[in-house]
Scaffold this active site. Structure first.
Site, PDB file in Angstrom:
ATOM      1  N   CYS A  43       0.362  -1.417  -0.088  1.00 42.36           N
ATOM      2  CA  CYS A  43      -0.383   0.153   0.095  1.00 42.36           C
ATOM      3  C   CYS A  43       0.921   1.435  -0.254  1.00 42.36           C
ATOM      4  CB  CYS A  43      -0.806  -0.216   1.182  1.00 42.36           C
ATOM      5  SG  CYS A  43      -1.658  -1.257   1.420  1.00 42.36           S
ATOM      6  N   ARG A  48       1.637   1.418  -6.419  1.00 44.25           N
ATOM      7  CA  ARG A  48       1.436   0.500  -4.804  1.00 44.25           C
ATOM      8  C   ARG A  48       0.672  -0.149  -4.668  1.00 44.25           C
ATOM      9  NH1 ARG A  48       6.477   1.438  -1.970  1.00 44.25           N
ATOM     10  NH2 ARG A  48       5.792   0.382  -0.013  1.00 44.25           N
ATOM     11  N   LYS A  91       4.799 -12.124 -18.086  1.00 44.91           N
ATOM     12  CA  LYS A  91       4.193 -10.862 -19.241  1.00 44.91           C
ATOM     13  C   LYS A  91       2.801 -10.591 -19.515  1.00 44.91           C
ATOM     14  CE  LYS A  91       6.556  -8.383 -17.014  1.00 44.91           C
ATOM     15  NZ  LYS A  91       6.836  -8.688 -16.065  1.00 44.91           N
ATOM     16  N   HIS A 112       6.645 -34.173 -21.831  1.00 44.16           N
ATOM     17  CA  HIS A 112       7.029 -34.929 -20.760  1.00 44.16           C
ATOM     18  C   HIS A 112       4.912 -34.175 -20.405  1.00 44.16           C
ATOM     19  CE1 HIS A 112      10.795 -36.540 -20.959  1.00 44.16           C
ATOM     20  NE2 HIS A 112      10.980 -35.218 -21.435  1.00 44.16           N
ATOM     21  N   ASN A 167       0.286   0.034   6.200  1.00 42.46           N
ATOM     22  CA  ASN A 167       0.728  -0.257   4.971  1.00 42.46           C
ATOM     23  C   ASN A 167       1.630  -1.900   6.118  1.00 42.46           C
ATOM     24  OD1 ASN A 167       2.126  -1.758   2.775  1.00 42.46           O
ATOM     25  ND2 ASN A 167       3.651  -0.558   2.511  1.00 42.46           N
ATOM     26  N   GLY A 168       1.027  -3.228   5.651  1.00 44.95           N
ATOM     27  CA  GLY A 168       1.677  -4.116   5.921  1.00 44.95           C
ATOM     28  C   GLY A 168       0.516  -5.216   6.883  1.00 44.95           C
ATOM     29  N   GLU A 215      -0.195 -11.206 -16.292  1.00 46.06           N
ATOM     30  CA  GLU A 215      -0.005 -10.165 -15.510  1.00 46.06           C
ATOM     31  C   GLU A 215      -0.768  -9.080 -15.785  1.00 46.06           C
ATOM     32  OE1 GLU A 215       3.126  -8.589 -13.420  1.00 46.06           O
ATOM     33  OE2 GLU A 215       4.441  -8.882 -15.048  1.00 46.06           O
ATOM     34  N   LYS A 227       3.141  -2.921  -7.361  1.00 46.53           N
ATOM     35  CA  LYS A 227       4.040  -3.484  -7.447  1.00 46.53           C
ATOM     36  C   LYS A 227       5.095  -3.328  -6.740  1.00 46.53           C
ATOM     37  CE  LYS A 227       7.125  -1.640 -10.864  1.00 46.53           C
ATOM     38  NZ  LYS A 227       7.202  -2.824 -11.560  1.00 46.53           N
ATOM     39  N   TRP A 234      -3.740  -1.859  -1.089  1.00 43.59           N
ATOM     40  CA  TRP A 234      -4.122  -3.145  -2.080  1.00 43.59           C
ATOM     41  C   TRP A 234      -4.189  -3.900  -0.870  1.00 43.59           C
ATOM     42  CZ3 TRP A 234      -0.739  -8.049  -1.068  1.00 43.59           C
ATOM     43  CH2 TRP A 234      -0.682  -8.721  -2.505  1.00 43.59           C
ATOM     44  N   GLU A 277       8.886 -15.096 -18.160  1.00 43.26           N
ATOM     45  CA  GLU A 277       8.969 -14.540 -18.177  1.00 43.26           C
ATOM     46  C   GLU A 277       8.167 -13.818 -19.674  1.00 43.26           C
ATOM     47  OE1 GLU A 277       9.379 -12.276 -16.476  1.00 43.26           O
ATOM     48  OE2 GLU A 277       9.272  -9.791 -16.760  1.00 43.26           O
TER      49      GLU A 277
END
Ligand code: AGP
Length: 611
Positions: free
Chosen positions: A2, A27, A488, A507, A101-102, A491, A606, A76, A484
């Site tokens: 946050c 954030r 991308k 496999h 925040n936490g 998300e 983020k 968030w 990666e």
């Protein structure tokens, strides 16, 4: 994660709070709110908060009076869904307000006791427990009440508290969550990171874990984790603000994709390049040079995109330094019984420097005697401050939640580090010069790749914008690039995608292949090109749709692939930096065509500063 903002001084706090929250939205952005004390005889506490973005909050603020002390928050969600009630600030008895925040790990038992004592909760959050505890502990002195409350909390928190009963001070504290204080003329600013307040002040103090600070207009009183009174050391910070503007780009993500030619150069130039000796020296590593000399084992630990960079780091360090390397998800490492000691070096990779799992892995490694090297983009972040040494990305603040320039800079930093360490061990001057030549020529090739590929990618993105599933396949240095590329796409476009080592297809996953499955192959002309061609044939035989990232001039691949995106030829170990670019652009354009918010994708933040 946050975002927290606060102000105390002579200006009206509300515009400062709203502007700061806009800067902190990357954030977390599922709800936002502010609290301020009116400049009247009752010092009335005013709280305005809402589900949605800061722009929604701004529409709700209809204030007429001035309030020179206030706090704000953009969220968030960790506990409780995103809605008006769960938005911060939270208050107790309309006299104390808090932003947090936490995560408070023991909030359930605390809440149960408070409910028994008659406290009424309006939200599902852990934060509301804190403000009611402060109310319960209040005996006329807000600082004492907060000090007493902190002793009852387990978890991580950055807190800012104001109260009607103490209208000239703000209390701030932090454990395991970042908070900075900015000092102005007769005014102070607090924020989760300096981007929110750098417009107002260049004098910054980074809170240490356990700091408990009372701020008023004349100054601050700081006691450290042991309760000792200490004088905070403010640092002068110069900060390039253009990183906070999109310029001519429609969004931060595209801007940051196109910044990569400059940012990989900035990362490399963070080291002292010595062409004649074929080496690059990072002076930040001086303090751990001896440990580097004797290292027998390297563990790389990170999350998400940074973990993908770590996989590439494994290949690089094994190739250049001949040292055993393992790569661990930070979230897994912290709960294993890792075999690590003072002959090990842990490399933690983190763009933000605030990822909770990576911080925990760092602390676990240090507890067991390892030396910790950080590769990080944010100076003064928790990981930067707690590591024994840091190689900085120098990539500038990355606003887009989907990491792009940080990833390529992380790979550049790992390449340069591998050269630095390799030359301390077995690499010759000539081999060092050769590697250095490749590194220094890379930025111009990044620029060329950006120029060549976007036009080709747009029609491919249009063709696949409604596809439900993708596979991304690569081998060797490009297996992590496949991971990666898939991340991308997931998300920012919310399409399901999986990355795999190309040879793994047979496999099991090959069962997924049919005429509806696009498979992105990284099929450049590297040492294992022929093997990848065989994998492409296997997919083609089952009617899979082939999208190939291929080396310029490769005519064989064009006969096999349905779509070919050519990239310039580079040495294998640097190919991830080039090959990821078309994958970033492919994800970007598909997401834009799907109407997604590429800078602030749903459910994401983020930096994930909670477990
Ligand atoms: C990458 O696009 C994501 N935003 C995410 O995976 C990110 O890389 C991860 O959360 C780690 O963040 P850090 O690098 O700031 O530690």
């Amino acid at each position: 994660m946050c975002g927290i903002i606060g102000y105390i001084g002579d200006q009206d706090s509300v515009p400062i709070l709203v502007n700061g929250l806009t800067r902190l939205e990357y954030r977390g952005y599922d709800s936002a709110g502010i609290a301020y004390l009116s400049e009247n005889d009752t010092n009335q506490l005013n709280i305005i908060k809402t589900k949605g973005k800061v722009s929604e909050l701004a529409k709700k603020i209809k204030k007429k009076d001035k309030g020179t002390i206030g706090i704000g928050h953009t969220r968030w969600a960790t506990h409780g869904s995103p809605n008006d009630q769960n938005a911060h600030p939270h208050s107790s008895h309309d006299e104390i307000a808090i932003v947090h925040n936490g995560i408070i790990e023991n909030f359930q038992i605390l809440k149960k006791n408070l409910l028994k004592q008659g406290y009424i909760f309006e939200s599902e959050t852990d934060t509301e427990v804190i403000v009611h505890l402060i109310h319960k502990n209040l005996n006329g002195n807000l600082l004492s009440a907060v000090r007493k409350t902190l002793k009852q909390l387990h978890g991580s928190f950055a807190l800012a508290i104001i109260s009607q009963s103490d209208p000239h001070s703000m209390i701030v504290t932090a454990v395991g969550s970042p908070l900075v204080i900015g000092r102005g003329e007769g005014e102070f600013f607090i924020a989760s990171d300096i981007s929110a307040i750098i417009n107002y002040t260049k004098e910054i103090y980074y809170l240490n874990d356990g700091d408990l600070i009372a701020i008023n207009r004349d100054g601050i009183s700081l006691e450290d984790h042991s309760g000792k009174k200490v004088t905070p050391e403010f640092q002068k910070k110069e900060f390039v603000l253009d990183a906070l503007d999109k310029g001519e780009y429609p969004d931060f993500m595209l801007k940051e994709i196109y910044e990569q030619a400059n940012t990989v150069r900035a990362t490399l130039e963070g080291g002292d390049i010595q062409i004649a000796d074929g080496l690059i020296k990072f002076h930040e590593l001086t303090s751990i040079e001896r440990r580097l000399q004797k290292v027998e084992r390297i563990i790389i630990s990170a999350c998400g995109t940074s973990w993908h960079a770590g996989l590439i780091g494994e290949y690089l360090i094994e190739e250049f330094c001949n040292i055993s390397v393992e790569v661990e998800y930070a979230s897994e490492f912290r709960y294993r019984s890792p075999i690590i000691d003072d002959r090990s070096i842990m490399i933690v990779i983190s763009q933000s420097g605030e990822t909770a799992d990576t911080i925990a892995a760092l602390r676990e490694a240090k507890l067991k005697g390892a030396t910790v090297l950080a590769i990080c983009n944010v100076r003064g972040s928790t990981i930067d401050r707690e590591a024994d040494a840091t190689i900085y990305l120098n990539a500038g603040i990355e606003i887009g939640v989907a990491s792009t320039k940080a990833f390529t800079s992380q790979v550049m930093a790992l390449s340069a580090f591998a050269l630095h360490l390799g030359r301390m061990r077995f690499l010759s001057v000539d081999r060092g010069k050769e590697i250095l030549q490749h590194l220094t020529s890379l930025p111009s090739i990044v620029k060329k790749t950006l120029k060549k590929t976007e036009g080709i990618i747009r029609p491919i993105a249009s063709r696949f914008q409604n596809t439900l599933n993708f596979l991304y396949l690569g081998r060797g240095y490009n297996f992590p690039v496949a991971l990666e590329g898939a991340l991308k796409l997931k998300e920012i476009s919310y399409i399901h995608a999986e990355g795999y080592p190309a040879a793994e297809m047979k496999h099991g996953p090959i069962a997924l292949i049919d005429e509806n499955m696009p498979v992105v192959f990284i099929a450049i002309k590297d040492q294992i090109y022929e093997k990848v061609i065989s994998n492409i044939e296997e997919v083609k035989a089952r009617k899979g749709i082939i999208i190939a990232i291929a080396t310029e001039g490769d005519q064989q691949i064009e006969k096999l692939a349905d779509y070919t995106i050519f990239v310039p030829k580079v040495v294998d170990f640097l190919s991830p930096i080039i090959n990821v670019i078309p994958l970033q652009l492919l994800a970007y354009h598909i997401a834009i065509l799907r109407g997604c918010n590429v800078d602030q994708p749903r459910n994401l933040a983020k930096a994930v500063t909670v477990e």
